[in-house]
Design a protein around this motif. Structure first.
Motif, PDB file in Angstrom:
ATOM      1  N   ASP A 161       0.841  -1.195   0.000  1.00  0.00           N
ATOM      2  CA  ASP A 161       0.000   0.000   0.000  1.00  0.00           C
ATOM      3  C   ASP A 161       0.878   1.248   0.000  1.00  0.00           C
ATOM      4  N   GLN A 162       0.257   2.406  -0.352  1.00  0.00           N
ATOM      5  CA  GLN A 162       1.002   3.657  -0.420  1.00  0.00           C
ATOM      6  C   GLN A 162       1.687   3.989   0.904  1.00  0.00           C
ATOM      7  N   LYS A 163       1.018   3.751   2.004  1.00  0.00           N
ATOM      8  CA  LYS A 163       1.579   4.103   3.304  1.00  0.00           C
ATOM      9  C   LYS A 163       2.731   3.186   3.688  1.00  0.00           C
ATOM     10  N   VAL A 164       2.641   1.926   3.260  1.00  0.00           N
ATOM     11  CA  VAL A 164       3.705   0.981   3.594  1.00  0.00           C
ATOM     12  C   VAL A 164       4.967   1.289   2.797  1.00  0.00           C
ATOM     13  N   MET A 165       4.800   1.835   1.582  1.00  0.00           N
ATOM     14  CA  MET A 165       5.965   2.144   0.759  1.00  0.00           C
ATOM     15  C   MET A 165       6.918   3.110   1.446  1.00  0.00           C
ATOM     16  N   ASP A 166       6.375   4.027   2.241  1.00  0.00           N
ATOM     17  CA  ASP A 166       7.216   5.011   2.914  1.00  0.00           C
ATOM     18  C   ASP A 166       8.125   4.378   3.958  1.00  0.00           C
ATOM     19  N   LYS A 167       7.854   3.127   4.334  1.00  0.00           N
ATOM     20  CA  LYS A 167       8.668   2.443   5.341  1.00  0.00           C
ATOM     21  C   LYS A 167       9.763   1.582   4.709  1.00  0.00           C
ATOM     22  N   ILE A 168       9.845   1.600   3.353  1.00  0.00           N
ATOM     23  CA  ILE A 168      10.822   0.800   2.642  1.00  0.00           C
ATOM     24  C   ILE A 168      11.917   1.721   2.085  1.00  0.00           C
ATOM     25  N   TRP A 169      13.158   1.257   2.155  1.00  0.00           N
ATOM     26  CA  TRP A 169      14.260   2.023   1.567  1.00  0.00           C
ATOM     27  C   TRP A 169      14.128   2.037   0.049  1.00  0.00           C
ATOM     28  N   VAL A 170      14.300   3.239  -0.549  1.00  0.00           N
ATOM     29  CA  VAL A 170      14.291   3.389  -2.001  1.00  0.00           C
ATOM     30  C   VAL A 170      15.505   4.222  -2.404  1.00  0.00           C
ATOM     31  N   PRO A 171      16.019   4.048  -3.622  1.00  0.00           N
ATOM     32  CA  PRO A 171      17.181   4.834  -4.067  1.00  0.00           C
ATOM     33  C   PRO A 171      16.840   6.316  -4.178  1.00  0.00           C
ATOM     34  N   ASP A 172      17.848   7.150  -3.973  1.00  0.00           N
ATOM     35  CA  ASP A 172      17.654   8.605  -4.080  1.00  0.00           C
ATOM     36  C   ASP A 172      17.908   9.055  -5.518  1.00  0.00           C
ATOM     37  N   THR A 173      17.096   8.515  -6.419  1.00  0.00           N
ATOM     38  CA  THR A 173      17.258   8.792  -7.849  1.00  0.00           C
ATOM     39  C   THR A 173      16.735  10.191  -8.188  1.00  0.00           C
ATOM     40  N   TYR A 174      17.474  10.894  -9.042  1.00  0.00           N
ATOM     41  CA  TYR A 174      16.983  12.180  -9.550  1.00  0.00           C
ATOM     42  C   TYR A 174      17.489  12.378 -10.975  1.00  0.00           C
ATOM     43  N   PHE A 175      16.872  13.337 -11.688  1.00  0.00           N
ATOM     44  CA  PHE A 175      17.221  13.616 -13.076  1.00  0.00           C
ATOM     45  C   PHE A 175      18.092  14.872 -13.102  1.00  0.00           C
ATOM     46  N   ALA A 176      19.345  14.694 -13.533  1.00  0.00           N
ATOM     47  CA  ALA A 176      20.319  15.774 -13.435  1.00  0.00           C
ATOM     48  C   ALA A 176      19.991  16.949 -14.356  1.00  0.00           C
ATOM     49  N   ASN A 177      19.382  16.693 -15.513  1.00  0.00           N
ATOM     50  CA  ASN A 177      19.079  17.778 -16.462  1.00  0.00           C
ATOM     51  C   ASN A 177      17.612  18.213 -16.396  1.00  0.00           C
ATOM     52  N   GLU A 178      17.000  18.014 -15.243  1.00  0.00           N
ATOM     53  CA  GLU A 178      15.591  18.386 -15.077  1.00  0.00           C
ATOM     54  C   GLU A 178      15.450  19.886 -14.831  1.00  0.00           C
ATOM     55  N   LYS A 179      14.493  20.495 -15.519  1.00  0.00           N
ATOM     56  CA  LYS A 179      14.114  21.879 -15.254  1.00  0.00           C
ATOM     57  C   LYS A 179      12.889  21.957 -14.358  1.00  0.00           C
ATOM     58  N   ARG A 180      11.894  21.152 -14.677  1.00  0.00           N
ATOM     59  CA  ARG A 180      10.674  21.082 -13.883  1.00  0.00           C
ATOM     60  C   ARG A 180      10.215  19.639 -13.853  1.00  0.00           C
TER      61      ARG A 180
ATOM     62  N   SER B   8      16.251  19.648 -19.929  1.00  0.00           N
ATOM     63  CA  SER B   8      17.007  20.523 -20.825  1.00  0.00           C
ATOM     64  C   SER B   8      17.603  19.714 -21.963  1.00  0.00           C
ATOM     65  N   CYS B   9      17.660  20.327 -23.128  1.00  0.00           N
ATOM     66  CA  CYS B   9      18.204  19.681 -24.327  1.00  0.00           C
ATOM     67  C   CYS B   9      18.879  20.762 -25.169  1.00  0.00           C
ATOM     68  N   VAL B  10      20.195  20.795 -25.120  1.00  0.00           N
ATOM     69  CA  VAL B  10      20.943  21.783 -25.892  1.00  0.00           C
ATOM     70  C   VAL B  10      20.894  21.384 -27.364  1.00  0.00           C
ATOM     71  N   MET B  11      20.318  22.244 -28.201  1.00  0.00           N
ATOM     72  CA  MET B  11      20.078  21.921 -29.604  1.00  0.00           C
ATOM     73  C   MET B  11      21.027  22.686 -30.515  1.00  0.00           C
ATOM     74  N   ASP B  12      21.406  22.027 -31.592  1.00  0.00           N
ATOM     75  CA  ASP B  12      22.165  22.655 -32.661  1.00  0.00           C
ATOM     76  C   ASP B  12      21.207  22.945 -33.807  1.00  0.00           C
TER      77      ASP B  12
END
Length: 378
Positions: free
Chosen positions: A99-118, A150-154
């Protein structure tokens, strides 16, 4: 003999462990004295926790050249082994859905997106995340995320270009000594939608592992996926290239008009120049102010030069004819006859118009061939 059978039967009953219900299994696993969600599964061991990642891309709905970014909706799927959550000895169930509440009691990786703007998590009607536990302690964690990356375009070949946009995933706090990321070996990225209004998403994509090094905190796990986008050219051919070709062709109509039709030729020349200038400004309106020359700049500039050259051609022919006329008018007053040089000058002017009818279209056709071959083949 009967006594021996009875003894074996009761010994078997003693050795058989009673199987727990699912609720009892979860309570047993979430026991605060045996499980700590603040510590990585292999924190006390000599090897890091391996996290396998898969991305299901459900929607790629916006690519912006001005802000240099793209927006996607994805399911981020992560899988790792936490031996502390193994329940093989507790029940015969193959997996447990948390359940959603039980998930908060489980360890999860601290994943994030490095090129995220929003970014945002979807919460309609409940938080869109899922977690399954398997018998050997494998944890499958999936959540739905909306991202603007973000996506640097040519844009040097715009609008005949293709772009490569990255998705960079990193661990924020755990170094490679504790957590390592790996792509799913089979289909690391799954696509639902490949066709956009402006772009087509290629089936081929590049995935690689990378590492982010910090001089103060160490080396962190990193995964990189590069999506390849091909710009759809149909819109630009219909809205930009074909109209500009017609405008340039319209400016050549003045070569068939008589030299004395000054208002018509001037009006036609000025109108085509202004129209070409307006279309050029509209084509660049949705582009960032970059310092290099784009393909659309080359096309619009050359088209404007052709239109302006058509106007200058009439100005040159008309001025030359009128200057000779003035000279011969003064001669006519003295001799009461029109000089043959007037007719000769008008013939030369008409010859210039006839030559322009050939040179201008031929030069424009050569430019078209060079332009399309260079930007499509190179």
């Amino acid at each position: 003999m009967d006594i021996i059978v009875i003894i074996v039967f009761f010994v078997g009953l003693v050795n058989v462990e009673p199987k727990l219900s699912r609720q009892e299994v979860l309570k047993n696993l979430m026991n605060n004295t045996t499980y700590d969600a603040t510590i990585a599964p292999d924190f006390e061991k000599d090897h890091p926790t391996n996290v396998t990642i898969q991305i299901k891309l459900t929607n790629l709905h916006s690519v912006s050249e001005i802000s240099m970014d793209f927006s996607i909706d994805i399911f981020l799927r992560q899988k790792w082994v936490d031996e502390r959550l193994s329940f093989e000895h507790l029940t015969d169930d193959k997996s447990l859905e948390l359940d959603q509440k039980v998930m908060d009691k489980i360890w999860v990786p601290d994943t994030y997106f490095a090129n995220e703007k929003r970014g945002l998590f979807h919460h309609i009607t409940v938080p869109n995340k899922m977690m399954h536990l398997f018998r050997n302690g494998t944890v499958f964690y999936s959540l739905r995320v909306g991202l603007t990356l973000s996506c640097v375009m040519d844009l040097s070949k715009y609008p005949l270009d293709s772009q490569t946009c990255p998705i960079q995933i990193e661990s924020y706090g755990y170094t490679v000594d504790n957590v390592k990321f790996n792509w799913e070996p089979i289909e690391p990225i799954v696509f639902d939608e490949k066709e956009l209004a402006q772009f087509t998403l290629f089936d081929e994509y590049d995935i690689k592992s990378c590492f982010r090094r910090s001089n103060t905190t160490g080396e962190f796990a990193c995964l990189l996926a590069e999506l390849h986008l091909q710009r759809n050219r149909g819109y630009y051919i219909i809205q930009i290239f074909i109209p500009s070709i017609l405008i340039v062709t319209l400016s050549w109509v003045s070569f068939w008009l008589d030299i004395d039709a000054i208002p018509a030729r001037i009006s036609l020349g000025v109108l085509t120049v202004l129209t070409m200038t307006t279309q050029s400004a509209g084509a660049r309106e949705s582009l960032p102010k970059v310092s290099y020359v784009k393909a659309i700049d080359v096309w619009m500039s050359v088209c404007l030069i052709f239109v302006f050259a058509s106007l200058l051609e009439f100005a040159y022919v008309n001025v030359q004819a009128r200057r000779k006329n003035k000279e011969n008018n003064s001669t006519d007053k003295k001799h009461f006859c029109r000089s043959d040089s007037v007719l000769t000058d008008r013939v030369k002017a008409r010859q210039v118009d006839k030559l322009s009818r050939l040179i201008f279209p031929l030069a424009f056709i050569i430019f078209n061939l060079v332009f399309w071959i260079y930007y499509l083949v190179s």
